[in-house]
Write an enzyme that holds these catalytic residues in place. Structure first.
Site, PDB file in Angstrom:
ATOM      1  N   TYR A  11      38.959  61.303   1.523  1.00 11.15           N
ATOM      2  CA  TYR A  11      40.125  60.652   0.915  1.00 11.15           C
ATOM      3  C   TYR A  11      39.809  60.524  -0.576  1.00 11.15           C
ATOM      4  O   TYR A  11      38.965  61.238  -1.099  1.00 11.15           O
ATOM      5  CB  TYR A  11      40.302  59.300   1.652  1.00 11.15           C
ATOM      6  CG  TYR A  11      41.546  58.539   1.340  1.00 11.15           C
ATOM      7  CD1 TYR A  11      42.802  59.003   1.728  1.00 11.15           C
ATOM      8  CD2 TYR A  11      41.474  57.318   0.668  1.00 11.15           C
ATOM      9  CE1 TYR A  11      43.949  58.273   1.446  1.00 11.15           C
ATOM     10  CE2 TYR A  11      42.618  56.590   0.386  1.00 11.15           C
ATOM     11  CZ  TYR A  11      43.856  57.071   0.772  1.00 11.15           C
ATOM     12  OH  TYR A  11      44.986  56.354   0.492  1.00 11.15           O
ATOM     13  N   ARG A  35      52.849  65.889  -7.643  1.00 13.21           N
ATOM     14  CA  ARG A  35      52.105  64.848  -8.382  1.00 13.21           C
ATOM     15  C   ARG A  35      50.951  64.411  -7.505  1.00 13.21           C
ATOM     16  O   ARG A  35      51.054  63.441  -6.776  1.00 13.21           O
ATOM     17  CB  ARG A  35      53.064  63.701  -8.723  1.00 13.21           C
ATOM     18  CG  ARG A  35      52.575  62.615  -9.590  1.00 13.21           C
ATOM     19  CD  ARG A  35      51.477  61.730  -9.005  1.00 13.21           C
ATOM     20  NE  ARG A  35      51.900  60.560  -8.292  1.00 13.21           N
ATOM     21  CZ  ARG A  35      51.225  60.048  -7.253  1.00 13.21           C
ATOM     22  NH1 ARG A  35      50.117  60.598  -6.786  1.00 13.21           N
ATOM     23  NH2 ARG A  35      51.674  58.977  -6.647  1.00 13.21           N
ATOM     24  N   LYS A  78      45.278  61.854   4.267  1.00 14.97           N
ATOM     25  CA  LYS A  78      46.038  60.663   4.707  1.00 14.97           C
ATOM     26  C   LYS A  78      46.047  60.600   6.226  1.00 14.97           C
ATOM     27  O   LYS A  78      45.917  59.537   6.816  1.00 14.97           O
ATOM     28  CB  LYS A  78      47.480  60.723   4.179  1.00 14.97           C
ATOM     29  CG  LYS A  78      47.592  60.589   2.663  1.00 14.97           C
ATOM     30  CD  LYS A  78      47.665  59.139   2.206  1.00 14.97           C
ATOM     31  CE  LYS A  78      47.582  59.037   0.682  1.00 14.97           C
ATOM     32  NZ  LYS A  78      47.514  57.674   0.163  1.00 14.97           N
ATOM     33  N   GLU A 118      54.512  61.798   0.476  1.00 13.69           N
ATOM     34  CA  GLU A 118      53.306  61.499  -0.290  1.00 13.69           C
ATOM     35  C   GLU A 118      53.207  62.383  -1.526  1.00 13.69           C
ATOM     36  O   GLU A 118      53.370  63.607  -1.429  1.00 13.69           O
ATOM     37  CB  GLU A 118      52.090  61.739   0.620  1.00 13.69           C
ATOM     38  CG  GLU A 118      50.795  61.191   0.101  1.00 13.69           C
ATOM     39  CD  GLU A 118      50.756  59.668   0.036  1.00 13.69           C
ATOM     40  OE1 GLU A 118      51.048  59.015   1.041  1.00 13.69           O
ATOM     41  OE2 GLU A 118      50.433  59.141  -1.053  1.00 13.69           O
ATOM     42  N   ASP A 119      52.955  61.773  -2.641  1.00 11.45           N
ATOM     43  CA  ASP A 119      52.660  62.478  -3.890  1.00 11.45           C
ATOM     44  C   ASP A 119      53.758  63.465  -4.309  1.00 11.45           C
ATOM     45  O   ASP A 119      53.476  64.622  -4.674  1.00 11.45           O
ATOM     46  CB  ASP A 119      51.273  63.131  -3.824  1.00 11.45           C
ATOM     47  CG  ASP A 119      50.164  62.075  -3.870  1.00 11.45           C
ATOM     48  OD1 ASP A 119      50.486  60.872  -3.785  1.00 11.45           O
ATOM     49  OD2 ASP A 119      48.985  62.437  -4.005  1.00 11.45           O
ATOM     50  N   ASP A 123      55.040  56.529   0.716  1.00  9.67           N
ATOM     51  CA  ASP A 123      53.826  55.729   0.594  1.00  9.67           C
ATOM     52  C   ASP A 123      53.560  55.312  -0.852  1.00  9.67           C
ATOM     53  O   ASP A 123      53.141  54.187  -1.110  1.00  9.67           O
ATOM     54  CB  ASP A 123      52.657  56.565   1.146  1.00  9.67           C
ATOM     55  CG  ASP A 123      51.343  55.844   1.076  1.00  9.67           C
ATOM     56  OD1 ASP A 123      51.337  54.631   1.342  1.00  9.67           O
ATOM     57  OD2 ASP A 123      50.319  56.488   0.778  1.00  9.67           O
ATOM     58  N   ASP A 124      53.786  56.217  -1.802  1.00 13.81           N
ATOM     59  CA  ASP A 124      53.476  55.898  -3.200  1.00 13.81           C
ATOM     60  C   ASP A 124      54.391  54.807  -3.740  1.00 13.81           C
ATOM     61  O   ASP A 124      53.979  53.982  -4.546  1.00 13.81           O
ATOM     62  CB  ASP A 124      53.584  57.150  -4.072  1.00 13.81           C
ATOM     63  CG  ASP A 124      52.592  58.193  -3.618  1.00 13.81           C
ATOM     64  OD1 ASP A 124      51.385  57.951  -3.763  1.00 13.81           O
ATOM     65  OD2 ASP A 124      53.023  59.217  -3.061  1.00 13.81           O
ATOM     66  N   ASN A 176      44.352  56.934  -9.539  1.00 15.78           N
ATOM     67  CA  ASN A 176      43.367  57.779  -8.855  1.00 15.78           C
ATOM     68  C   ASN A 176      43.379  59.175  -9.439  1.00 15.78           C
ATOM     69  O   ASN A 176      44.395  59.572 -10.016  1.00 15.78           O
ATOM     70  CB  ASN A 176      43.719  57.868  -7.363  1.00 15.78           C
ATOM     71  CG  ASN A 176      43.655  56.518  -6.686  1.00 15.78           C
ATOM     72  OD1 ASN A 176      42.716  55.771  -6.894  1.00 15.78           O
ATOM     73  ND2 ASN A 176      44.676  56.210  -5.897  1.00 15.78           N
TER      74      ASN A 176
HETATM   75  N1  LIG Z   1      46.001  52.735  -5.807  1.00 19.25           N
HETATM   76  C1  LIG Z   1      46.994  53.228  -5.117  1.00 19.25           C
HETATM   77  O1  LIG Z   1      47.168  52.931  -3.936  1.00 19.25           O
HETATM   78  C2  LIG Z   1      47.963  54.176  -5.769  1.00 19.25           C
HETATM   79  C3  LIG Z   1      49.181  54.446  -5.139  1.00 19.25           C
HETATM   80  C4  LIG Z   1      50.100  55.307  -5.751  1.00 19.25           C
HETATM   81  C5  LIG Z   1      49.781  55.889  -6.964  1.00 19.25           C
HETATM   82  N2  LIG Z   1      48.575  55.632  -7.529  1.00 19.25           N
HETATM   83  C6  LIG Z   1      48.199  56.265  -8.802  1.00 19.25           C
HETATM   84  O2  LIG Z   1      49.106  55.879  -9.807  1.00 19.25           O
HETATM   85  C7  LIG Z   1      49.221  56.926 -10.753  1.00 19.25           C
HETATM   86  C8  LIG Z   1      50.694  57.137 -11.050  1.00 19.25           C
HETATM   87  O3  LIG Z   1      51.395  57.510  -9.906  1.00 19.25           O
HETATM   88  P1  LIG Z   1      52.989  57.670  -9.950  1.00 19.25           P
HETATM   89  O4  LIG Z   1      53.419  58.219  -8.654  1.00 19.25           O
HETATM   90  O5  LIG Z   1      53.631  56.429 -10.402  1.00 19.25           O
HETATM   91  O6  LIG Z   1      53.113  58.794 -11.077  1.00 19.25           O
HETATM   92  P2  LIG Z   1      54.349  59.153 -11.979  1.00 19.25           P
HETATM   93  O7  LIG Z   1      54.065  60.473 -12.567  1.00 19.25           O
HETATM   94  O8  LIG Z   1      55.608  58.953 -11.199  1.00 19.25           O
HETATM   95  O9  LIG Z   1      54.315  58.047 -13.141  1.00 19.25           O
HETATM   96  C9  LIG Z   1      53.350  57.960 -14.149  1.00 19.25           C
HETATM   97  C10 LIG Z   1      53.884  56.993 -15.208  1.00 19.25           C
HETATM   98  O10 LIG Z   1      52.842  56.745 -16.144  1.00 19.25           O
HETATM   99  C11 LIG Z   1      53.391  56.806 -17.437  1.00 19.25           C
HETATM  100  N3  LIG Z   1      52.385  57.127 -18.438  1.00 19.25           N
HETATM  101  C12 LIG Z   1      51.832  58.334 -18.726  1.00 19.25           C
HETATM  102  N4  LIG Z   1      51.013  58.229 -19.788  1.00 19.25           N
HETATM  103  C13 LIG Z   1      51.038  56.936 -20.156  1.00 19.25           C
HETATM  104  C14 LIG Z   1      50.413  56.214 -21.206  1.00 19.25           C
HETATM  105  N5  LIG Z   1      49.579  56.820 -22.050  1.00 19.25           N
HETATM  106  N6  LIG Z   1      50.685  54.898 -21.321  1.00 19.25           N
HETATM  107  C15 LIG Z   1      51.512  54.270 -20.463  1.00 19.25           C
HETATM  108  N7  LIG Z   1      52.133  54.907 -19.446  1.00 19.25           N
HETATM  109  C16 LIG Z   1      51.891  56.220 -19.297  1.00 19.25           C
HETATM  110  C17 LIG Z   1      54.474  57.878 -17.347  1.00 19.25           C
HETATM  111  O11 LIG Z   1      55.401  57.779 -18.416  1.00 19.25           O
HETATM  112  C18 LIG Z   1      55.078  57.511 -15.990  1.00 19.25           C
HETATM  113  O12 LIG Z   1      56.018  56.476 -16.155  1.00 19.25           O
HETATM  114  C19 LIG Z   1      48.484  58.126 -10.178  1.00 19.25           C
HETATM  115  O13 LIG Z   1      47.230  58.227 -10.806  1.00 19.25           O
HETATM  116  C20 LIG Z   1      48.279  57.775  -8.725  1.00 19.25           C
HETATM  117  O14 LIG Z   1      47.075  58.286  -8.227  1.00 19.25           O
HETATM  118  C21 LIG Z   1      47.662  54.781  -6.966  1.00 19.25           C
HETATM  119  O1  LIG Z   2      45.905  58.734  -2.307  1.00 14.73           O
HETATM  120  C1  LIG Z   2      45.494  57.648  -2.728  1.00 14.73           C
HETATM  121  O2  LIG Z   2      44.286  57.362  -2.750  1.00 14.73           O
HETATM  122  C2  LIG Z   2      46.447  56.584  -3.177  1.00 14.73           C
HETATM  123  C3  LIG Z   2      47.776  57.028  -3.604  1.00 14.73           C
HETATM  124  O3  LIG Z   2      48.584  57.475  -2.564  1.00 14.73           O
HETATM  125  C4  LIG Z   2      47.794  57.949  -4.769  1.00 14.73           C
HETATM  126  O4  LIG Z   2      48.692  58.792  -4.828  1.00 14.73           O
HETATM  127  O5  LIG Z   2      46.950  57.816  -5.643  1.00 14.73           O
HETATM  128 MG   LIG Z   3      49.807  59.082  -2.996  1.00 14.89          MG
END
Ligand SMILES: NC(=O)c1ccc[n+]([C@@H]2O[C@H](COP(=O)([O-])OP(=O)(O)OC[C@H]3O[C@@H](n4cnc5c(N)ncnc54)[C@H](O)[C@@H]3O)[C@@H](O)[C@H]2O)c1
Ligand SMILES: O=C(O)C[C@H](O)C(=O)O
Ligand SMILES: [Mg+2]
Length: 605
Positions: free
Chosen positions: A128, A181, A199, A270-271, A293-294, A447
């Site tokens: 993962y 993504r 997942k 997802e993603d 999920d996201d 991540n």
């Molecule tokens: N921890 C978790 O469980 C979890 C869950 C979902 C997503 N994530 C992580 O969150 C991140 C984003 O996912 P997402 O689906 O929202 O992506 P996304 O592409 O939909 O959104 C990214 C956002 O970040 C903004 N961004 C980019 N550069 C930036 C900067 N320099 N300053 C401020 N904002 C900035 C973009 O404008 C956009 O609004 C990924 O790295 C993903 O791995 C983590």
């Molecule tokens: O996959 C993960 O570890 C969390 C989340 O779904 C992500 O997109 O980053």
């Molecule tokens: Mg995800």
């Protein structure tokens, strides 16, 4: 009893049986076909009688090795690999670990899932986040055998028949991506298949989903990743991504095909890049049993963390309505978190109309602070754009930088879902030290590891030792000296999605409602003891993920029943579900979990 290894047990069976007792399993193959099928293969573990029955005598070395010995042998070779790769670059070691686990996955699923379940803390980072990101990036070179199903833009009109190519009669859980993504790594096209696989591994490990009833799916609609488009060895369609109605017609066709073959399946998106994450969620959530999920899993985990942070400040939960929260990243995850936080505040305020619930949110994207003055604002961000009316923090303009916002707002929480590694730099973290909160919370949730907005070491160093810290990918706790520990929480949607899927499955939910998701988040939020919370521990250890998932799954199932969305599952009908107490529901969920043991195989033509 018959076929019990294939089906989820019903409540009466579950009570009668210990989970480690496996009923016989019908197999329609013989000889080498069985050895090459990871669902049934036991390698050297086939007892002699079974070797005779299944035409395996002579196809294996003569000595029968017990499951425990096979287990030990695998763990020894895994740990000697660790020893042998000492000093190699971390990515080489990570991929070597993934390869050895993947080979076992391809060979013998029972042994694979047992080592995964028993060693989840050690193996989750391999199968993962974060290693799965590296695997997706290098998928072309790592590819050996297919896993899951691939539906591409070229399969239009064919999907209803293609879905029958999948060998399992029943599928409970599907995780689908279009690879647009992948974590914070961008568009990886068909290589994103690693994410649904990872997942679903967590579904088996954490939720006890039966691995014979899971299906990873890649929807290949092309890629806009120029490097992949130019790569001769790229395994996906070498064309730009389909857009608009053309894109949606592909997803529609897949959804219709999947639900027409398996009407009781659950689909996790997802993603997907933001525009499609929201659009597909709205398009399908009232029609099919699905969730994103996201957007939704992440929101529940973040909300549970935010509520934990309020408790850790020694405040009552109701004080959540006064927390100042800066969210960095206005994508599917960031907006999902804000939407759920807003709903929680509305509930706390008693849904009084006219109350302003957004006044404590500040949302930034790549262009800085989002305000009502932003030209071309994304519609999903509109409800969270700052305006300049009364109650607003003065002096912050449209597009203000993160540092300016943190300095002016002095937030209780700084939450990153931007995908940009290191964006919470020294200055920003030092500014957080001046936060108005007695225990500022810093959530670097992006991540994989390199994309985290900051490391825990920097957070504790620059923002102060009393902070609450969470990251999306795993990090070690920080040694603060004098026997003090800076606790690192893993705020990852893995704490919720397995329970959401399992609760929906076992209740036979028609849809996944906001109420079911809220129940999941509240369950996670109340899981930790006051003592843990005071130490800054907001989430349980991943080692107890099956236990957490049992709680979450039961909470989701109970919510489905109370909202009239449940239709029952297998032998457990709606009537039985409706009469279950909370404890009985937990019992039902716990006993429905699949557990890897070798079942006696019985051949049937
Ligand atoms: N921890 C978790 O469980 C979890 C869950 C979902 C997503 N994530 C992580 O969150 C991140 C984003 O996912 P997402 O689906 O929202 O992506 P996304 O592409 O939909 O959104 C990214 C956002 O970040 C903004 N961004 C980019 N550069 C930036 C900067 N320099 N300053 C401020 N904002 C900035 C973009 O404008 C956009 O609004 C990924 O790295 C993903 O791995 C983590
Ligand atoms: O996959 C993960 O570890 C969390 C989340 O779904 C992500 O997109 O980053
Ligand atoms: Mg995800």
């Amino acid at each position: 009893m018959w076929r019990v290894c294939r089906s989820v047990m019903n409540l009466r069976q579950a009570r009668r049986l210990s989970v480690s007792v496996a009923g016989p399993c019908i197999v329609h193959k013989r000889g080498t076909d069985i050895l090459h099928d990871p669902w049934f293969n036991k390698d050297t573990g086939f007892p002699l009688t079974e070797r005779d029955r299944l035409g395996l005598r002579g196809l294996l070395p003569p000595r029968v090795i017990s499951f425990e010995q096979q287990y030990e042998r695998f763990m020894n070779s895994y740990h000697s690999l660790e020893h042998n790769t000492r000093g190699e670059p971390p990515s080489v070691v990570a991929l070597a670990k993934w390869r050895i686990l993947n080979r076992l996955h391809d060979r013998n699923e029972t042994l694979y899932y047992r080592v995964l379940i028993d060693n989840i803390k050690e193996f989750a980072p391999v199968i993962y986040t974060p290693t799965v990101g590296l695997v997706c990036q290098n998928y072309g070179g790592l590819y050996r055998r297919p896993r899951g199903m691939y539906f591409s833009g070229k399969d239009k009109g064919e999907m209803m028949s293609m879905i029958y190519n999948w060998p399992a009669k029943q599928v409970d859980m599907i995780v689908i991506t279009d690879g647009s993504r992948i974590l914070g790594l961008g568009d990886l096209g068909v290589q994103g298949i690693g994410i649904p696989i990872g997942k679903l591994d967590m579904y088996v490990a954490a939720a006890g989903m039966n691995p014979q009833r899971i299906l990873p799916v890649m929807l290949d609609v092309g890629t806009n990743n120029q490097k992949l488009l130019k790569d001769n060895l790229y395994l996906g369609l070498r064309q730009p991504r389909l857009e608009g109605d053309e894109y949606l017609s592909i997803v529609d066709e897949f959804m219709e095909a999947a639900f027409s073959r398996w009407p009781k399946a659950i689909v996790q998106f997802e993603d997907f890049q933001m525009k499609w994450a929201f659009e597909t969620l709205e398009r399908y959530r009232k029609k099919f049993c699905m969730f994103n999920d996201d957007v939704q899993g992440t929101a529940g985990v973040a909300l549970a963390g935010l509520l934990g942070a309020v408790r850790a400040q020694g405040r009552s939960l109701k004080d959540f309505v006064n927390q100042k929260i800066v969210v960095v990243g206005a994508g599917s995850a960031g907006i999902g978190v804000l939407k759920m936080a807003k709903q929680a505040i509305e509930r706390m305020l008693g849904n009084n109309e006219g109350l302003e619930v957004n006044h404590q949110f500040w949302l930034l994207d790549k262009d800085g602070l989002i305000t009502t003055e932003r030209k071309e604002i994304d519609p999903t961000a509109v409800p969270f754009a700052r305006s300049f009316g009364p109650g607003q923090v003065e002096g912050l303009k449209e597009g203000a930088s993160l540092l300016e916002v943190v300095k002016k707002v002095r937030p209780d929480v700084l939450l990153g879902l931007s995908g940009v590694g290191g964006i919470f730099n020294e200055e920003v973290l030092k500014a957080m030290k001046a936060s108005d909160s007695p225990r500022p919370a810093i959530f670097a949730m992006s991540n994989p590891t390199a994309n985290a907005e900051c490391t825990p070491a920097d957070a504790f160093k620059f923002a102060g030792e009393n902070i609450i810290f969470a990251s999306g990918s795993p990090f070690e706790n920080v040694n603060l000296g004098n026997g003090q520990v800076g606790y690192v929480n893993q705020a990852n949607n893995m704490y919720l999605f397995p329970g959401i899927g399992l609760g929906a499955l076992l209740s036979g939910a028609r849809l996944i409602s906001d109420g079911m998701l809220q129940a999941a988040a509240e369950c996670l939020a109340s899981y930790m003891t006051e003592e843990d919370i005071q130490k800054g521990i907001l989430f349980p250890s991943i080692s107890s993920i099956r236990h957490i998932t049992t709680h979450v799954g039961a909470a989701v199932a109970l919510a489905a029943v109370s909202e009239d969305l449940a239709e029952g599952h297998g032998d457990v009908g709606l009537r039985e579900l409706m009469h279950m107490s909370k404890e009985e529901t937990m019992d039902y969920v716990a006993h429905s979990m699949w557990y890897p043991v070798y079942s006696p195989l019985v051949h049937e033509k």
